[in-house]
Enzyme design. Structure first.
Site, PDB file in Angstrom:
ATOM      1  CG  HIS A 190      -3.494  -4.905   4.383  1.00  0.00           C
ATOM      2  ND1 HIS A 190      -3.209  -5.606   3.225  1.00  0.00           N
ATOM      3  CD2 HIS A 190      -2.558  -3.933   4.465  1.00  0.00           C
ATOM      4  CE1 HIS A 190      -2.144  -5.074   2.644  1.00  0.00           C
ATOM      5  NE2 HIS A 190      -1.727  -4.046   3.370  1.00  0.00           N
ATOM      6  CD  GLU A 191      -2.155  -1.111   7.370  1.00  0.00           C
ATOM      7  OE1 GLU A 191      -0.958  -1.248   7.682  1.00  0.00           O
ATOM      8  OE2 GLU A 191      -2.517  -0.736   6.243  1.00  0.00           O
TER       9      GLU A 191
ATOM     10  CG  HIS B 130       1.739  -4.802   6.590  1.00  0.00           C
ATOM     11  ND1 HIS B 130       2.535  -5.368   5.606  1.00  0.00           N
ATOM     12  CD2 HIS B 130       0.876  -3.979   5.935  1.00  0.00           C
ATOM     13  CE1 HIS B 130       2.147  -4.910   4.417  1.00  0.00           C
ATOM     14  NE2 HIS B 130       1.133  -4.082   4.592  1.00  0.00           N
TER      15      HIS B 130
ATOM     16  CD  GLU C  91       1.617  -3.428   0.996  1.00  0.00           C
ATOM     17  OE1 GLU C  91       0.495  -3.772   1.408  1.00  0.00           O
ATOM     18  OE2 GLU C  91       2.326  -2.609   1.597  1.00  0.00           O
TER      19      GLU C  91
END
Ligand SMILES: [Zn+2]
Length: 273
Positions: free
Chosen positions: A135-136, A139, A198
């Site tokens: 997930h990071e 980003h 997100e």
């Protein structure tokens, strides 16, 4: 740090022609007035300052060699299958009971050991840790920080950080105090990601982890666990942010068949990273 960072913003404001580019990850047209080299430089500065700030609070950094090696392996496997395998990725382990992980632009990521603390942590196994890291990384590859800066996000953030700090100030918990302080600090240097950012990081991250050979079911387990814990003030930033945790779990569930197909492919392929 702040002066340098303000420099970035004023340069951005002077660049009256903002650039519209096609996002290499999503194929969508996005506004980003920064170059990828800016992401890298900004991320290095943010991480260097975060490390200095945490060290001042007595937080041990990158001391647990075994955990650091594990994180590096996860990062290498996921970034290899990502849209930007060549960025200078670096993960930093902060040994303190904050239940959080974060991404600065350009490949810098931070993980707090509180994330996998046996009682208050949220992550229970390596697949789940990979889900958070994927997930990071999403980003980073989606360049959400510089996109948010392009949208002019930072000012709102200072207010957000301050209000969270005010809320938690009275609590006699050292980790909480540090976490609140960290949020204020992070709010000053990094923009808050939007709800859309997100969701995008959730779906892009899910495919990344699957392609790297981590079980995508783990991502759904995390958000379900977070939803079950409700409004736990110890779940900071990524776990308290925007789309409700149960909504995140159900959005990911829709993408699961596609992710599972990638996961099976990666498992069958002995040359996976
Ligand atoms: Zn996020």
């Amino acid at each position: 740090m702040k002066a340098r960072w303000l420099g970035f913003v004023s340069i951005a404001l002077l660049a009256l022609v903002s650039c519209s580019t096609v996002d290499p990850v999503t194929g969508k047209r996005v506004q980003n007035m920064y170059l990828i080299q800016d992401d890298v430089q900004m991320g290095r500065e943010v991480m260097a300052d975060t490390v200095a700030a945490m060290r001042k609070e007595g937080v041990r950094i990158n001391k647990d060699a075994e955990q650091v090696a594990k994180l590096q392996t996860i990062v290498r496997r996921i970034t290899t299958v990502s849209h930007m395998p060549d960025l200078p990725y670096q993960v930093t382990l902060f040994e303190t009971n904050i239940v959080n992980a974060f991404a600065a632009p350009g490949g810098q990521m931070g993980v707090f050991t509180g994330l996998y603390h046996p009682e208050m942590g949220l992550v229970k196994d390596d697949d789940e840790l990979a889900a958070v890291i994927a997930h990071e990384i999403a980003h980073v590859t989606c360049r959400h920080t510089t996109e948010a800066l392009t949208r002019g996000m930072p000012l709102q953030l200072v207010l957000l950080g301050a209000s969270i700090y005010a809320e938690s100030k009275g609590k006699q918990d050292l980790a909480m105090g540090l976490a609140a302080g960290f949020l204020v600090y992070q709010g000053l240097v990094l923009p808050k990601f939007s709800r859309a950012d997100e969701s995008e990081a959730d779906s892009v991250g899910l495919m990344y982890m699957a392609k790297a050979g981590y079980d995508p079911n783990a991502a759904i387990r995390i958000w379900e666990r977070a939803a079950a814990r409700g409004k736990d003030p110890k779940l900071f930033a990524m776990f308290s942010s925007h789309p409700t945790d149960s909504a995140r779990a159900s959005a990911l569930r829709k993408l699961l068949p596609k992710a599972l197909a990638e996961y099976e492919r990666a498992r069958d392929n002995p040359s996976r990273p």
